[in-house]
Design an enzyme around this catalytic site. Structure first.
Site, PDB file in Angstrom:
ATOM      1  N   GLY A  46      28.999  45.286  45.213  1.00 55.51           N
ATOM      2  CA  GLY A  46      28.396  45.293  46.419  1.00 55.51           C
ATOM      3  C   GLY A  46      29.326  44.776  47.589  1.00 55.51           C
ATOM      4  N   GLU A  47      28.763  43.703  48.333  1.00 56.13           N
ATOM      5  CA  GLU A  47      29.833  43.292  49.251  1.00 56.13           C
ATOM      6  C   GLU A  47      29.601  41.687  49.239  1.00 56.13           C
ATOM      7  OE1 GLU A  47      32.090  42.770  52.081  1.00 56.13           O
ATOM      8  OE2 GLU A  47      30.081  41.813  52.484  1.00 56.13           O
ATOM      9  N   SER A  48      30.791  41.281  48.696  1.00 60.17           N
ATOM     10  CA  SER A  48      30.766  39.732  48.349  1.00 60.17           C
ATOM     11  C   SER A  48      30.477  38.746  49.456  1.00 60.17           C
ATOM     12  CB  SER A  48      31.958  39.250  47.657  1.00 60.17           C
ATOM     13  OG  SER A  48      33.045  39.516  48.752  1.00 60.17           O
ATOM     14  N   CYS A  77      33.400  43.431  40.178  1.00 61.92           N
ATOM     15  CA  CYS A  77      33.691  43.598  41.307  1.00 61.92           C
ATOM     16  C   CYS A  77      33.356  42.556  42.625  1.00 61.92           C
ATOM     17  CB  CYS A  77      33.264  44.976  41.779  1.00 61.92           C
ATOM     18  SG  CYS A  77      34.229  45.676  43.116  1.00 61.92           S
ATOM     19  N   ARG A 103      40.601  40.671  47.805  1.00 64.17           N
ATOM     20  CA  ARG A 103      39.636  41.526  48.190  1.00 64.17           C
ATOM     21  C   ARG A 103      40.430  42.851  48.548  1.00 64.17           C
ATOM     22  NH1 ARG A 103      34.938  39.168  51.914  1.00 64.17           N
ATOM     23  NH2 ARG A 103      34.339  41.317  51.654  1.00 64.17           N
ATOM     24  N   ILE A 132      36.051  50.683  42.832  1.00 63.32           N
ATOM     25  CA  ILE A 132      35.567  50.947  44.011  1.00 63.32           C
ATOM     26  C   ILE A 132      35.817  49.804  45.100  1.00 63.32           C
ATOM     27  CG2 ILE A 132      33.454  51.635  45.462  1.00 63.32           C
ATOM     28  CD1 ILE A 132      32.405  52.492  42.734  1.00 63.32           C
ATOM     29  N   ARG A 133      36.771  50.158  46.123  1.00 68.15           N
ATOM     30  CA  ARG A 133      37.219  48.907  47.137  1.00 68.15           C
ATOM     31  C   ARG A 133      37.418  47.738  46.175  1.00 68.15           C
ATOM     32  NH1 ARG A 133      33.457  51.777  49.399  1.00 68.15           N
ATOM     33  NH2 ARG A 133      31.833  50.168  49.213  1.00 68.15           N
ATOM     34  N   HIS A 169      33.663  48.407  37.464  1.00 72.34           N
ATOM     35  CA  HIS A 169      32.052  48.578  37.463  1.00 72.34           C
ATOM     36  C   HIS A 169      31.570  49.328  36.141  1.00 72.34           C
ATOM     37  CE1 HIS A 169      31.064  47.909  41.784  1.00 72.34           C
ATOM     38  NE2 HIS A 169      32.224  48.251  42.000  1.00 72.34           N
ATOM     39  N   GLU A 171      29.079  49.220  34.703  1.00 74.02           N
ATOM     40  CA  GLU A 171      27.724  49.737  34.777  1.00 74.02           C
ATOM     41  C   GLU A 171      27.696  51.186  35.175  1.00 74.02           C
ATOM     42  OE1 GLU A 171      29.085  47.719  36.556  1.00 74.02           O
ATOM     43  OE2 GLU A 171      28.541  48.143  38.759  1.00 74.02           O
TER      44      GLU A 171
END
Ligand code: GLN
Length: 195
Positions: A46-48, A77, A103, A132-133, A169, A171
């Protein structure tokens, strides 16, 4: 097995589904009391910064640290960033694992990509990893060890005892080997595994 997934932001639903598919009891974690009775916990992508700030707001940072000092925790991630001691900038971290991350290490043009990784702990078949990023793991020290690298040598998975960090990821793929690996890590030492 009862495994939690931190469900503040990000792709926690995919982890919950994968755990259920493997026969574990999957529990979304939003409050400190949700950690009770869990054998392990996944910190999703997600966004850490967002996840860290929400964790602060809900009084989860110290309970998560206490949980991770005893039980298995896997960060994917953004979750791997949260596990790290150092993300190169100021943001809330759990600081549980002796890894330093960078990051968004792969830049804009390759913000998302897939790669076949050799992961000896998972056997001979390469693991198709979705990035992903993603962060990279820049440094691993102490008891932490490298589990996988990209062909260019950059570290993208590491383990330290019951702590696991993957920059990608698992998942989001059909390959459940990393989830199985984590369930083995999280199994109580007395071997009382269900079914
Ligand atoms: N770029 C995100 C961060 O730095 C992580 C992206 C992800 O979890 N897929 O927090």
């Amino acid at each position: 097995m009862r495994v939690g997934v931190l469900a503040l932001q990000g792709d926690f639903a995919e982890h919950l589904a994968m755990l259920e598919k493997l026969g574990a009891e999957a529990v979304p974690v939003r409050l400190p009391e949700d950690l009770e009775g869990l054998d392990g916990l996944i910190l999703p992508g997600g966004e850490s910064t967002t996840i860290g700030q929400l964790a602060e707001r809900w009084g989860l940072v110290e309970p998560l640290r206490a949980f991770g000092s005893e039980k298995a925790v896997w960060g994917t991630c953004a979750g791997a960033i949260l596990l790290s001691r150092d993300a190169g900038r100021k943001q809330p971290l759990l600081g549980l694992m002796d890894i330093r991350v960078a990051r968004n290490a792969f830049g804009r043009q390759v913000a998302s990509f897939e790669a076949d990784l050799a992961v000896p702990d998972l056997g001979e078949t390469p693991f198709r990893a979705v990035f992903i990023r993603a962060p990279s793991i820049e440094e691993v020290w102490g008891q932490a060890r490298v589990l996988a690298r990209l062909p260019d040598g950059r570290i993208v998975a590491a383990r330290e005892g019951r702590l696991l960090a993957t920059a990608f990821h698992p998942e989001l793929t059909g390959d459940d080997r990393f989830h199985r690996y984590f369930l083995e890590m999280a199994a109580p030492p007395d071997g009382s595994k269900p079914g």
